[in-house]
Design an enzyme around this catalytic site. Structure first.
Site, PDB file in Angstrom:
ATOM      1  N   PHE A 110       0.976  -1.496  -0.100  1.00  0.00           N
ATOM      2  CA  PHE A 110       0.019  -0.097   0.309  1.00  0.00           C
ATOM      3  C   PHE A 110       1.050   1.469  -0.475  1.00  0.00           C
ATOM      4  O   PHE A 110       1.868   1.122   0.097  1.00  0.00           O
ATOM      5  CB  PHE A 110      -0.619   0.513   1.445  1.00  0.00           C
ATOM      6  CG  PHE A 110      -1.704  -1.428   1.509  1.00  0.00           C
ATOM      7  CD1 PHE A 110      -3.367  -1.341   0.825  1.00  0.00           C
ATOM      8  CD2 PHE A 110      -1.459  -1.879   2.389  1.00  0.00           C
ATOM      9  CE1 PHE A 110      -3.365  -2.378   1.220  1.00  0.00           C
ATOM     10  CE2 PHE A 110      -2.342  -3.322   2.036  1.00  0.00           C
ATOM     11  CZ  PHE A 110      -3.226  -3.261   1.955  1.00  0.00           C
ATOM     12  N   ASP A 111       0.018   1.886  -0.745  1.00  0.00           N
ATOM     13  CA  ASP A 111       1.126   3.803  -0.238  1.00  0.00           C
ATOM     14  C   ASP A 111       0.320   4.032   0.671  1.00  0.00           C
ATOM     15  O   ASP A 111      -1.028   4.138   0.913  1.00  0.00           O
ATOM     16  CB  ASP A 111       0.602   4.523  -2.310  1.00  0.00           C
ATOM     17  CG  ASP A 111       0.810   6.250  -1.715  1.00  0.00           C
ATOM     18  OD1 ASP A 111       1.718   6.334  -1.195  1.00  0.00           O
ATOM     19  OD2 ASP A 111      -0.080   6.755  -1.915  1.00  0.00           O
ATOM     20  N   LYS A 112       0.760   4.955   0.731  1.00  0.00           N
ATOM     21  CA  LYS A 112       0.520   5.880   2.731  1.00  0.00           C
ATOM     22  C   LYS A 112      -0.601   7.301   2.335  1.00  0.00           C
ATOM     23  O   LYS A 112      -1.922   6.871   2.770  1.00  0.00           O
ATOM     24  CB  LYS A 112       0.955   5.840   2.995  1.00  0.00           C
ATOM     25  CG  LYS A 112       0.711   6.731   4.747  1.00  0.00           C
ATOM     26  CD  LYS A 112       1.222   6.922   6.224  1.00  0.00           C
ATOM     27  CE  LYS A 112       2.305   8.208   5.494  1.00  0.00           C
ATOM     28  NZ  LYS A 112       1.232   9.344   6.297  1.00  0.00           N
TER      29      LYS A 112
END
Lengths: 617, 77
Positions: free
Chosen positions: A310-312
């Site tokens: 995941f990207d944050k």
């Protein structure tokens, strides 16, 4: 003539059903043979016409289709004067085609609903200055269009005159109407809830945002996977092979009846339709619930994902920093006004978060503003020197940090806050912790993903390790890595792929697109950029992270459904051929009945996917 | 060269695809590589040379196979 007969297929099927009933009734009840014979013979001749026409058309373009097999078989049975067989086989074939048409219609309903939302008419300004209703195809870029209350915006463009509220749910999924006036961009497929707008067309047809969504969905449902291409080429050779095989049986056994029965039993019906049907139902379900799966290859890969990255910012979090902790060390109420007056002039995201938090405050004159890049800002407000910034700016200004403030700062940082200190005349007055908020429900979504079989959940972010770790702890992620540039993220994905992991990457921005393209399954948050959406394999259409568990569950269910359908289809052909050689109850019409039944079974099995919902926790 | 999108009545059998593909690819002026029959969307997309063939000829080739053409849309390719 040919077209007339083809268009009356369904009527022919009905008539031959009646004839067959008359035939059998007269045989059973009156044991009156000639009537039965005539009724069945007429039913056969009538029924074979549309099939033979299709067979002829197929042969003209050098395709040996199922119609060819059936036509030969029926003519063979007819010549052998086995009218019962020929009548029942033609009827079942026609009736089966009718049922297929009906059920396929249902399977495709989800996607049809989407395409039917596309506007088809527009009010265009003509040469004489009046607005006339025209078909959407005759709208070109630069035309002036009028959109009234309740109407759909016909193309993408800009408002030139008038104002109103537009419901953009078809594009953004957000049902709250958006105000539009001069120069606001408006999109095809959205609905004007009140007001009248005059707009100029900028993108038309398939170039509009809505047109692109439809095109993506349509191409997705017809994009073929490796397995389907195999089945396609398989059936291209399979049908002629059945023909050749039947001919060989005839030559060697001299049994015409066995040979023509072979032709019917060998029909590849369920095999050809089984996989596309699961596929279109799965993609249709997604399209209706805000998940775009681009093709069956994607479904296959996605169903096997064991690692999700995941990207944050913008993915797990809202992408909008908010003031979450505040500590005031002074009794002087004016300080808040000083802070607001300085920050209101800055467009730094942290400054904007502070302005939003403080709301309306007493405004003071700000002089000698000095921005220190990466650290903060200093200015003179109402004669006081005000320093606003992070720890390192406070050190640079040689301002003392009492022990209590240092403890507060440590605590905030452990919670994942970015710190903003405000000092007035050399004394710290306010400490603020600013944090990007997690998307609501994200923790539950991750739990559901875990239950669906995702073993490794990894957070890669450009943010500080402390902030990243904090998010990771709060959400129960398996690994967290901060300070990652787009290049580092891509390298990290390559490393995992070398360990034979099936990796999905979820992100939203242009900076994520290399990772989205690289991962076996690239998942884009739909509100994101066009680049991210086009390079991705899966789009969460309304930028809604909560759709992700449904997307994964749907991919798994669809892959399972395809395997079931292949199993049913192959099993049916094997059982039929086996019983032809090793039992005596098998005949042409039983074979046809089983075939048509199996086709309906795979279609109905596929349709179950339309109702699929992921199990909530 | 122009790009045509031809909307058909709902296609129900995968062998229809092969037939329509065969019928359109055999026309001169139609770029063979570009022919795409979308089964579920019931559409044919192709690129053709307007100097050699008219979109009406392509439509006729499809209707003569027994498939109804609802409408066609031609754009610059």
């Amino acid at each position: 003539m040919q077209r007339f007969i083809l268009s009356k297929r369904n009527h022919i099927a009905a008539v031959s059903a009646v004839l067959i009933i008359i035939g059998f009734a007269s045989e059973l009840i009156f044991s009156y043979h000639p009537v039965a014979l005539w009724a069945l013979a007429i039913a056969s001749v009538l029924g074979v016409f549309p099939i033979a026409i299709q067979a002829y058309q197929a042969l003209k373009v050098k395709v040996i289709s199922i119609d060819v097999l059936v036509t030969i078989a029926v003519i063979g049975a007819f010549l052998l004067q086995n009218f019962e067989e020929s009548a029942i086989v033609t009827f079942l074939f026609l009736f089966g085609a009718y049922l297929e048409q009906r059920t396929l219609h249902r399977t495709r309903s989800a996607i049809r609903e989407l395409t039917e939302m596309a506007p088809d008419r527009a009010l265009k300004k003509m040469g004489n200055g009046s607005f006339e209703e025209v078909a959407i195809e005759s709208v070109s870029v630069g035309d002036l269009l009028l959109v009234k209350t309740g109407a759909k915006v016909p193309v993408d463009g800009k408002v030139v005159y008038g104002s109103g509220y537009v419901n953009e749910a078809s594009i953004t999924g957000e049902a709250v109407p958006v105000g539009k006036q001069g120069k606001s961009p408006i999109f095809a497929g959205t609905i004007v809830e009140n007001g009248t707008l005059t707009m100029i067309a900028e993108r038309v047809g398939e170039d509009t945002t809505f047109g692109k969504i439809i095109e993506l969905v349509e191409e997705a449902q017809d994009a073929k996977s490796e397995a389907e291409r195999f089945i396609d080429s398989f059936s291209k050779y399979y049908t002629p092979a059945v023909l050749v095989f039947a001919a060989l049986v005839w030559v060697f056994s001299q049994d015409v009846e066995l040979a023509i029965t072979m032709l019917v039993l060998g029909c590849p019906g369920a095999l050809v339709i089984g996989v596309p049907v699961s596929h279109v139902a799965g993609i249709g379900n997604g399209a209706r619930l805000g998940v775009l799966l681009k093709g069956s290859e994607v479904i296959h890969d996605f169903s096997k994902v064991d690692t999700m990255i995941f990207d944050k910012t913008g993915t797990l979090t809202m992408g909008k920093p908010v003031v979450s902790d505040v500590q005031v060390y002074t009794k002087n109420q004016e300080v808040l006004g000083y802070l607001a007056s300085v920050e209101i002039e800055s467009d730094h995201p942290l400054a904007q978060a502070i302005v939003t938090y403080l709301g309306k405050q007493q405004a003071y004159a700000v002089e000698h503003t000095q921005v220190v890049p990466g650290k903060g800002i200093a200015a003179t407000v109402a004669g006081h020197r005000v320093v606003i910034g992070n720890r390192s700016l406070i050190h640079q200004e040689k301002i003392l940090l009492p022990l209590q403030i240092q403890e507060d700062m440590d605590r905030y940082e452990q919670q994942g806050d970015s710190l903003v200190l405000t000092a007035v005349d050399g004394e710290v007055a306010i400490l603020m912790g600013i944090r990007d908020q997690l998307r609501p429900g994200v923790k539950n979504d991750l739990l559901m993903l875990k239950r669906l079989g995702v073993k490794h959940m990894i957070l890669l972010s450009g943010d500080h390790q402390g902030t990243v770790d904090h998010v990771g702890r709060e959400l129960g992620l398996t690994e967290t890595h901060g300070h990652m540039l787009p290049q580092d993220k891509a390298d990290y994905i390559r490393k995992l792929q070398k360990q034979n992991r099936i990796v999905a990457f979820v992100g939203d921005g242009v900076n994520d697109s290399p990772s989205i393209a690289l991962a076996q399954v690239g998942i884009a948050m739909g509100g994101g950029t066009d680049v991210a959406i086009e390079t991705s394999d899966v789009v969460l259409m309304q930028s809604d992270f909560g759709r992700l568990p449904h997307a994964l569950g749907l991919a798994q269910a669809t892959a399972r459904n395809m395997r079931q359908n292949i199993g049913i289809a192959v099993g049916v052909v094997l059982v039929l051929l086996f019983s032809l050689f090793f039992s005596d109850w098998m005949s042409m019409s039983v074979g046809m009945l089983v075939h048509e039944a199996s086709i309906l079974v795979v279609i109905l099995n596929g349709m179950r996917l339309l109702r699929y919902r992921v199990r909530e926790i | 060269m122009k790009k045509a999108t031809i909307y058909l009545e709902a296609l129900t059998c995968p062998s229809c695809m092969q037939k329509i593909e065969g019928a359109t690819k055999s026309l001169s002026g139609v770029d063979k590589e570009s022919v795409k029959v979308l089964f579920n969307a019931s559409k044919v997309k192709l690129i053709f040379d307007e100097n050699q063939i008219d979109v009406a000829d392509i439509e006729r080739a499809i209707t003569s196979m027994g498939y109804e053409v609802k409408k066609s849309q031609v754009t610059e390719s």
